[in-house]
Design a protein around this motif. Structure first.
Motif, PDB file in Angstrom:
ATOM      1  N   SER A   1       0.654  -0.832   0.503  1.00  0.00           N
ATOM      2  CA  SER A   1       0.038  -0.344   0.224  1.00  0.00           C
ATOM      3  C   SER A   1       1.006   1.315   0.193  1.00  0.00           C
ATOM      4  N   LEU A   2       2.548   0.851  -0.015  1.00  0.00           N
ATOM      5  CA  LEU A   2       2.947   2.479  -0.060  1.00  0.00           C
ATOM      6  C   LEU A   2       3.405   2.865  -1.476  1.00  0.00           C
ATOM      7  N   PRO A   3       2.746   3.986  -1.673  1.00  0.00           N
ATOM      8  CA  PRO A   3       3.273   4.713  -2.710  1.00  0.00           C
ATOM      9  C   PRO A   3       4.775   4.553  -3.448  1.00  0.00           C
ATOM     10  N   ARG A   4       5.021   4.380  -4.397  1.00  0.00           N
ATOM     11  CA  ARG A   4       6.423   4.583  -5.133  1.00  0.00           C
ATOM     12  C   ARG A   4       6.345   6.593  -5.690  1.00  0.00           C
ATOM     13  N   PRO A   5       8.021   6.853  -5.664  1.00  0.00           N
ATOM     14  CA  PRO A   5       9.068   5.770  -5.563  1.00  0.00           C
ATOM     15  C   PRO A   5       9.096   4.976  -3.836  1.00  0.00           C
TER      16      PRO A   5
ATOM     17  N   ALA B   1      12.833  -1.685  -2.856  1.00  0.00           N
ATOM     18  CA  ALA B   1      12.634   0.041  -2.660  1.00  0.00           C
ATOM     19  C   ALA B   1      13.282   0.576  -4.120  1.00  0.00           C
ATOM     20  N   ASP B   2      12.910   1.335  -3.956  1.00  0.00           N
ATOM     21  CA  ASP B   2      13.162   2.382  -5.325  1.00  0.00           C
ATOM     22  C   ASP B   2      14.675   3.309  -5.339  1.00  0.00           C
ATOM     23  N   LEU B   3      15.465   3.219  -3.989  1.00  0.00           N
ATOM     24  CA  LEU B   3      16.394   4.037  -3.756  1.00  0.00           C
ATOM     25  C   LEU B   3      16.882   3.932  -2.142  1.00  0.00           C
ATOM     26  N   PHE B   4      17.651   3.686  -2.375  1.00  0.00           N
ATOM     27  CA  PHE B   4      18.608   3.796  -0.279  1.00  0.00           C
ATOM     28  C   PHE B   4      19.472   4.514  -0.427  1.00  0.00           C
ATOM     29  N   VAL B   5      19.215   5.905   0.299  1.00  0.00           N
ATOM     30  CA  VAL B   5      20.325   6.609   1.004  1.00  0.00           C
ATOM     31  C   VAL B   5      20.723   6.640   1.690  1.00  0.00           C
ATOM     32  N   GLY B   6      21.857   6.507   2.588  1.00  0.00           N
ATOM     33  CA  GLY B   6      22.794   6.204   4.140  1.00  0.00           C
ATOM     34  C   GLY B   6      23.974   6.868   3.498  1.00  0.00           C
ATOM     35  N   ASN B   7      24.932   6.234   5.128  1.00  0.00           N
ATOM     36  CA  ASN B   7      26.750   7.109   5.080  1.00  0.00           C
ATOM     37  C   ASN B   7      27.261   5.478   4.717  1.00  0.00           C
ATOM     38  N   ASP B   8      28.696   5.490   4.989  1.00  0.00           N
ATOM     39  CA  ASP B   8      29.316   4.332   4.731  1.00  0.00           C
ATOM     40  C   ASP B   8      28.912   3.635   5.477  1.00  0.00           C
TER      41      ASP B   8
ATOM     42  N   GLY C   1      20.465  -5.008  -5.505  1.00  0.00           N
ATOM     43  CA  GLY C   1      20.250  -4.157  -7.277  1.00  0.00           C
ATOM     44  C   GLY C   1      19.688  -3.074  -6.363  1.00  0.00           C
ATOM     45  N   THR C   2      20.037  -2.496  -5.251  1.00  0.00           N
ATOM     46  CA  THR C   2      18.888  -1.302  -5.459  1.00  0.00           C
ATOM     47  C   THR C   2      19.856   0.001  -5.411  1.00  0.00           C
ATOM     48  N   ALA C   3      19.085   0.793  -6.605  1.00  0.00           N
ATOM     49  CA  ALA C   3      19.719   2.310  -7.014  1.00  0.00           C
ATOM     50  C   ALA C   3      20.347   3.100  -5.558  1.00  0.00           C
TER      51      ALA C   3
END
Length: 344
Positions: free
Chosen positions: A165-169, A252-259, A270-272
């Protein structure tokens, strides 16, 4: 070769960077038994890998007595060869004491004497390239640099249902990390208020669903992001086991994080991925996924690569992660989301 031992004690990100060695070994010797000696902290990186028969516990706090005890256990396994993918002399000593006839590993000078095939790491190499140099010393061809992690089918099924039910992205943010056994380097964390501003921009531009993840040591950072963000964020921190986190990243469509190890996990499924670096070297530690971008101070690409990250050290201003702006990271996110067809 019929029986192979790979030793990679720590940590999660480093273990995932070693998975191309497993792929190379399994391709070269498809019928060989491959065991991995790994600390409990890093063991999830190898869970479910089809090339691995079993995981052997490596002591999180090694000592001569503990290494000798493990060597006695390994001696009875009759391994044909072993690969030591760590610079610690404990790893070389373990393989030598285990009487494994062919031993390839990282070591120069006296440390190299533990191995029949010593490999000296080059300071300009990525860690994955360093590890692959060990398998190449045994005549095993490389099979690509990309990490790999095999998401458990049941975990994927559960996460697919949970996120339906979570909208993309769908964007996963991990504002914490940088805490491992024997290592705590909070200078690797981008400020939480910048993660919050990034989340607001992603929601405003793409209508993104933003999910926060992290463990108990990330609680303060996650709460700071939630307090600062104007948009509604979903907080799943401290809720997900490793296999469920991998499944979330896979849908997920994208991951953002630290090192952190989570960034390498995102790349491995395989996620962006957008990884924010500083003060550590992206040249050496960046995720090598096919859709992975790095935001880092330009000078950090040339930072000293032999810095001992287990001990605090003064961070040069030119390598400070705070030099990475929200605009830098947002532009990288836009590049990846727009290339995948996300509506702007």
């Amino acid at each position: 070769m019929h029986r192979i031992l790979l030793v990679k004690p720590c940590c999660l990100g480093d273990a995932l960077m070693a998975t191309p060695v497993l792929r190379a070994l399994h391709t070269a010797f498809p019928h060989a038994v491959i065991d991995v000696a790994v600390s409990p902290w890093a063991a999830p990186a190898f869970d479910g890998h089809p090339a691995v028969r079993r995981l052997i516990p490596y002591p999180e706090r090694p000592s001569l007595a503990r290494i000798a005890a493990l060597a006695r256990q390994l001696t009875g396994e009759s391994y044909d060869c072993a690969l030591g993918l760590d610079r610690s002399p404990y790893v070389g000593a373990l393989l030598w004491l285990s009487r494994i006839p062919i031993r390839a590993g990282l070591g120069s000078g006296w440390r190299g004497r533990f191995y029949t095939h010593p490999v000296q790491p080059q300071p300009t190499q990525h860690e994955t390239e360093v590890y692959l140099a060990v398998s190449r010393a045994l005549g095993v061809p490389d099979r690509g640099l990309e990490p790999e992690y095999f998401v458990q089918p049941l975990a994927r099924e559960r996460m697919t249902a949970r996120t339906a039910s979570l909208p993309r992205p769908r964007v996963v943010l991990h504002p914490g990390g940088a805490v491992n056994p024997g290592s705590r380097l909070l200078a690797k964390r981008w400020p939480p208020e910048r993660f919050a501003h990034l989340a607001d921009q992603l929601v405003a531009r793409f209508g993104a669903t933003v999910v926060l993840v992290g463990g108990p040591t990330d609680r303060e950072a996650v709460e700071a992001v939630r307090r600062t963000a104007r948009a509604r964020l979903i907080d799943w921190s401290e809720e997900l086991a490793w296999e469920d986190l991998a499944a979330l990243l896979a849908v997920a469509d994208l991951f953002v994080g630290n090192d952190t190890g989570v960034g390498h996990l995102a790349a491995a499924v395989g996620t962006a991925t957008v990884s924010i670096f500083g003060p550590t070297s992206p040249r050496r530690y960046r995720p090598l996924g096919r859709r992975s971008l790095v935001c880092a101070p330009p000078e950090s690409w040339h930072s000293p690569t032999e810095q001992d990250l287990r001990r605090p050290f003064p961070v040069p201003t030119q390598h400070d992660i705070r030099r990475v702006t929200v605009e830098d990271v947002f532009n990288a996110c836009c590049t990846l989301l727009e290339s995948s067809g996300a509506p702007a």
